[in-house]
Every structure is written in structure tokens, then in C-alpha cells.
Design a protein around this motif. Structure first.
Motif, mmCIF file in Angstrom:
data_model
loop_
_atom_site.group_PDB
_atom_site.id
_atom_site.type_symbol
_atom_site.label_atom_id
_atom_site.label_comp_id
_atom_site.label_asym_id
_atom_site.label_seq_id
_atom_site.Cartn_x
_atom_site.Cartn_y
_atom_site.Cartn_z
ATOM 1 N N PHE A 326 38.868 32.666 52.677
ATOM 2 C CA PHE A 326 38.082 31.454 52.859
ATOM 3 C C PHE A 326 38.134 31.047 54.326
ATOM 4 C CE2 PHE A 326 39.129 31.434 48.429
ATOM 5 C CZ PHE A 326 38.073 30.792 47.788
ATOM 6 N N GLU A 327 37.019 30.555 54.831
ATOM 7 C CA GLU A 327 37.030 29.975 56.171
ATOM 8 C C GLU A 327 37.255 28.484 56.021
ATOM 9 O OE1 GLU A 327 34.274 29.330 60.138
ATOM 10 O OE2 GLU A 327 33.831 31.007 58.789
ATOM 11 N N VAL A 328 38.399 28.023 56.487
ATOM 12 C CA VAL A 328 38.795 26.621 56.338
ATOM 13 C C VAL A 328 39.057 26.045 57.719
ATOM 14 C CG1 VAL A 328 40.441 25.010 55.305
ATOM 15 C CG2 VAL A 328 39.851 27.116 54.099
ATOM 16 N N GLY A 329 38.199 25.144 58.140
ATOM 17 C CA GLY A 329 38.399 24.500 59.433
ATOM 18 C C GLY A 329 38.367 25.465 60.601
ATOM 19 N N GLY A 330 37.536 26.505 60.506
ATOM 20 C CA GLY A 330 37.387 27.422 61.626
ATOM 21 C C GLY A 330 38.370 28.572 61.633
ATOM 22 N N ARG A 331 39.241 28.685 60.645
ATOM 23 C CA ARG A 331 40.144 29.824 60.576
ATOM 24 C C ARG A 331 40.091 30.452 59.195
ATOM 25 N NH1 ARG A 331 45.513 29.303 58.687
ATOM 26 N NH2 ARG A 331 46.029 27.256 57.837
ATOM 27 N N VAL A 332 40.424 31.721 59.118
ATOM 28 C CA VAL A 332 40.377 32.461 57.857
ATOM 29 C C VAL A 332 41.686 32.226 57.104
ATOM 30 C CG1 VAL A 332 40.230 34.727 56.787
ATOM 31 C CG2 VAL A 332 38.800 34.174 58.769
ATOM 32 N N VAL A 333 41.562 31.841 55.840
ATOM 33 C CA VAL A 333 42.728 31.594 54.989
ATOM 34 C C VAL A 333 42.701 32.597 53.844
ATOM 35 C CG1 VAL A 333 43.818 29.948 53.413
ATOM 36 C CG2 VAL A 333 42.832 29.155 55.579
ATOM 37 N N ALA A 334 43.767 33.349 53.691
ATOM 38 C CA ALA A 334 43.865 34.313 52.598
ATOM 39 C C ALA A 334 44.213 33.592 51.299
ATOM 40 C CB ALA A 334 44.929 35.357 52.916
ATOM 41 N N SER A 335 43.856 34.209 50.191
ATOM 42 C CA SER A 335 44.158 33.605 48.896
ATOM 43 C C SER A 335 44.757 34.643 47.972
ATOM 44 C CB SER A 335 42.886 33.018 48.270
ATOM 45 O OG SER A 335 42.015 34.044 47.830
ATOM 46 N N ILE A 336 45.320 34.159 46.880
ATOM 47 C CA ILE A 336 45.859 35.034 45.857
ATOM 48 C C ILE A 336 45.180 34.705 44.540
ATOM 49 C CG2 ILE A 336 47.776 33.464 45.340
ATOM 50 C CD1 ILE A 336 49.469 36.019 44.817
ATOM 51 N N ARG A 337 44.858 35.739 43.771
ATOM 52 C CA ARG A 337 44.251 35.511 42.476
ATOM 53 C C ARG A 337 45.350 35.492 41.418
ATOM 54 N NH1 ARG A 337 39.883 39.493 39.742
ATOM 55 N NH2 ARG A 337 41.799 40.496 38.989
ATOM 56 N N MET A 338 45.309 34.474 40.580
ATOM 57 C CA MET A 338 46.267 34.321 39.500
ATOM 58 C C MET A 338 45.514 34.450 38.184
ATOM 59 S SD MET A 338 48.571 31.225 41.124
ATOM 60 C CE MET A 338 50.020 31.623 40.136
ATOM 61 N N GLU A 339 46.210 34.857 37.122
ATOM 62 C CA GLU A 339 45.503 35.167 35.887
ATOM 63 C C GLU A 339 46.395 34.895 34.678
ATOM 64 O OE1 GLU A 339 42.618 38.651 35.691
ATOM 65 O OE2 GLU A 339 44.312 39.417 34.527
ATOM 66 N N ARG A 340 45.754 34.546 33.558
ATOM 67 C CA ARG A 340 46.440 34.418 32.278
ATOM 68 C C ARG A 340 45.442 34.687 31.158
ATOM 69 N NH1 ARG A 340 47.892 29.109 29.342
ATOM 70 N NH2 ARG A 340 47.151 30.503 27.687
ATOM 71 N N SER A 341 45.959 34.938 29.989
ATOM 72 C CA SER A 341 45.115 35.169 28.832
ATOM 73 C C SER A 341 44.631 33.830 28.262
ATOM 74 C CB SER A 341 45.908 35.917 27.758
ATOM 75 O OG SER A 341 45.231 35.907 26.516
ATOM 76 N N THR A 342 43.520 33.861 27.541
ATOM 77 C CA THR A 342 43.036 32.646 26.860
ATOM 78 C C THR A 342 43.729 32.462 25.516
ATOM 79 O OG1 THR A 342 41.194 33.892 25.896
ATOM 80 C CG2 THR A 342 40.767 32.694 27.951
ATOM 81 N N SER A 343 44.570 33.397 25.141
ATOM 82 C CA SER A 343 45.291 33.293 23.877
ATOM 83 C C SER A 343 46.120 32.013 23.830
ATOM 84 C CB SER A 343 46.209 34.511 23.692
ATOM 85 O OG SER A 343 46.982 34.397 22.521
ATOM 86 N N GLY A 344 46.000 31.292 22.740
ATOM 87 C CA GLY A 344 46.770 30.062 22.567
ATOM 88 C C GLY A 344 46.095 28.819 23.076
ATOM 89 N N LEU A 345 44.927 28.950 23.707
ATOM 90 C CA LEU A 345 44.235 27.769 24.235
ATOM 91 C C LEU A 345 43.465 27.066 23.133
ATOM 92 C CD1 LEU A 345 42.906 29.166 27.627
ATOM 93 C CD2 LEU A 345 44.825 27.601 27.269
#
Length: 345
Positions: A326-345
Motif C-alpha cells: 500500500f502507498e501510505v503517505g508517500g511511502r510503500v507499506v508492506a502488508s501480511i495476509r491473515m486467514e481463517r475458516s468460516t467454520s463455526g461462524l
């Protein structure tokens, strides 16, 4: 030259003329939609069009939107002047009338977005003051600074313009009020503005809507914020939700967007004083995704937003892989993808 005020719904002819005029001025369609100009959200907001004509053609416009739920808040948009009529005082006259009408009906904070320095000087003369770190200005009836208004708005209930604020209650009492989760609608077009433009600790407030904290980047406009959320919900491919207090303040927002992979992506944020409702917001978004057929739930979090990563882990998410930058305030910010199952929702 004549100046007029008309309350929405507009006639179809005038609505068409207005959209054509604004598109010609700005080079792209306006934030306001045709359906709104024809009155489809009148139960939620008052919309008042101020305009001037020269030789029967539109010469200048502005549109005042006042929240019916919480009428101390308003937004001014679609401020435009035909090039042949500029420097004639049209914009000043129309905006002055809009401010006067807003304040006469009890309005306390009128928001607008601008990145035009010349326009900002006009607005400043009319009482607007710039909010640091954002391309918006706020006109407060009490003459508080925008920062003071936002602090008072979220720290106290019963906001009043009297010097000693006799009806206010401390934030710890406000925090004990009931908070309920509502699906996003035009009712929240204006009340989401103070929340989004309050500084937040996390960099990426919402990866779905691409909303960033004002501490790091301009969140992006004023009256253009609501269309971002409605865009997520368009065609049934997503939804958004707000956390709403008894005192009719929006203190949190969450979103969910269905992905081509068969999963859904959720995100959200709250005001720091109301962080206890974050779990309900994200859970509501996840349940919507599960009910829409998603097999997994994903979240994209800045690698620097460690508290948010910890919170998502408490909801059953696990770190998966690197996410988009993501470009945030003129600089590139890396991100991490997190995940879970929909089971139990």
C-alpha cells in the motif's frame, strides 16, 4: 444573474443538468448520485441545492447535506463555478447562504473537502479551518478548531456550544452506553466523516475501502467517503457495518468483500475510546461473508500494525503470506495476509 435554493428531490431535468454541469467542471461524474438528487435518501438526509444562473445556464453550484439523525453534522459538496463566471463572487455567495442555513437549523460542524489552495482561501474567509493531515476543512458554529470539535464530539455526549458545556458527560460514562451494530446505509453518509478523520494508531484502517489513518496519510476527501463504502456493497458483492451509540455517533466501521477465489476479505476499525466493539464489528462482517457462501475469511494488515495483527489472531486468524503493498503517505507499506475458516461462524 439569479441565485436559488431548492430542496431535493430535484426535477429530472434539473438533476440531469446538474450532473452534466459538474462532470464538465471536474472532468468526471460527481460523488452525488442521480438517485440521491431525485430523493431516494430523503428519509436519512436533507439535501439542499444552491445554484446561480447566467443566461439560463448554470453558473455556480453547491450542495448542502444535513444528517437527519444527527443534524449538528453536515457536509458541503459539489461546489463548482463555470469558468466564464469565476471571480464574480458566485461561490462565496452560495457557500455563505449554505452556512447560514445550516447554522440556523442548529448545525454545529460543516465539513467539506478541497485540495485547491484558491478555494481554501475563500472557505477560510467564510469560517472554515483546515484539519491537519487531511484535505478537508471544518466550519464550526462555536468557532472551535476542528481538532477541538472532534475531541469533544467523541469524548462527551450532549455536545453544546455554551462556554461551560453544562450538559456534557465524561467519556467513561459515554463508553458505558449501549453500542449496536447496523448495516451501512445513507443514514451514515455524514456521521462517518468525524470518525474517519480522527487520527488512528493503525496505518491501514480498511484495506477494502482503502482508508488510511490521518496520522500517516490523507484518508481521502469528505463527501467522497460514503461512495467508497457503497461501492463495496454494490451488486451484492460486499457489505459494510457501523457501530452506533445511543447518542447517535458512529464509532466504528467494518467491511466485507467477496473475492473471486471464493473467500471473503474483512476489515474494520473503531475510535480508540470504543475499541470494545471491534470484535462485534468484525464478527458481523465475517458472518455476512459466511452466509454469502465464502469458505474462508481473509484480512490484510500492515506489517507495522502489530496490535491489529494480534487482535485478528484472537479471532482465529493465522498469518498466511505477504499481502499487497500500500502507498501510505508517500511511502510503500508492506502488508501480511491473515486467514481463517468460516467454520463455526
Amino acid at each position: 444573474m439569479s441565485s436559488l435554493r431548492i430542496e431535493v428531490p430535484l426535477s429530472q431535468n434539473l438533476a440531469n443538468e446538474l450532473i452534466e454541469f459538474l462532470t464538465g467542471i471536474f472532468g468526471s461524474p460527481p460523488d452525488i448520485q442521480m438517485e440521491t438528487l431525485l430523493g431516494n435518501e430523503n428519509q436519512h438526509n436533507r439535501n439542499l441545492l444552491y445554484f446561480s444562473r447566467r443566461d439560463r445556464s448554470l453558473a455556480g453550484t453547491c450542495l448542502l447535506t444535513i444528517s437527519r439523525t444527527y443534524p449538528i453534522l453536515g457536509g458541503l459538496g459539489e461546489v463548482a463555478t463555470d469558468p466564464s463566471s469565476r471571480r464574480t463572487g458566485i461561490a462565496t455567495e452560495l457557500c455563505e447562504q449554505a452556512v447560514s442555513d445550516f447554522q440556523e437549523t442548529g448545525g454545529q460542524a460543516l465539513f467539506l473537502g478541497t485540495i485547491n489552495p484558491s478555494a481554501a482561501r475563500v472557505y477560510h474567509r467564510l469560517g472554515w479551518r483546515k484539519l491537519p493531515g487531511a484535505g478537508i476543512m471544518v466550519n464550526t458554529t462555536s468557532r472551535e478548531s476542528p481538532e477541538e470539535f472532534l475531541n469533544d464530539y467523541f469524548n462527551y455526549m450532549g455536545h453544546t456550544t455554551s462556554p461551560d458545556h453544562p450538559h456534557r458527560k465524561p467519556s467513561e460514562e459515554l463508553n458505558r452506553e449501549e453500542i449496536t451494530i447496523h448495516q451501512g446505509s445513507p443514514e451514515f453518509r455524514i456521521p462517518i466523516i468525524p470518525l474517519i478523520h480522527t487520527p488512528h494508531d493503525n496505518q491501514i484502517l480498511d484495506a477494502n475501502a482503502r482508508i488510511f489513518s490521518r496520522r500517516y496519510a490523507d484518508p481521502g476527501g469528505c463527501m467522497s467517503l460514503y461512495p467508497k463504502y457503497e461501492g463495496i456493497a454494490r451488486n451484492g458483492r460486499g457489505a459494510w457495518f457501523v457501530a452506533y451509540t445511543n447518542t447517535e455517533r458512529v464509532v466504528g466501521i467494518s467491511t466485507v468483500s467477496l473475492q473471486q477465489s471464493g473467500s471473503c476479505q474483512v476489515d474494520g476499525f473503531t475510535h480508540q475510546l470504543f475499541s470494545e466493539c471491534m470484535e462485534d464489528l468484525i464478527s458481523t462482517a465475517m458472518k455476512w461473508g459466511a452466509g454469502s457462501g465464502a469458505s474462508k475469511v481473509q484480512a490484510t494488515v500492515s506489517i507495522e500494525d502489530e496490535d491489529k495483527q494480534t487482535f485478528m489472531e484472537s479471532l482465529g486468524f493465522r498469518k498466511d503470506k505477504a499481502g499487497d503493498d500500500f502507498e501510505v503517505g508517500g511511502r510503500v507499506v508492506a502488508s501480511i495476509r491473515m486467514e481463517r475458516s468460516t467454520s463455526g461462524l
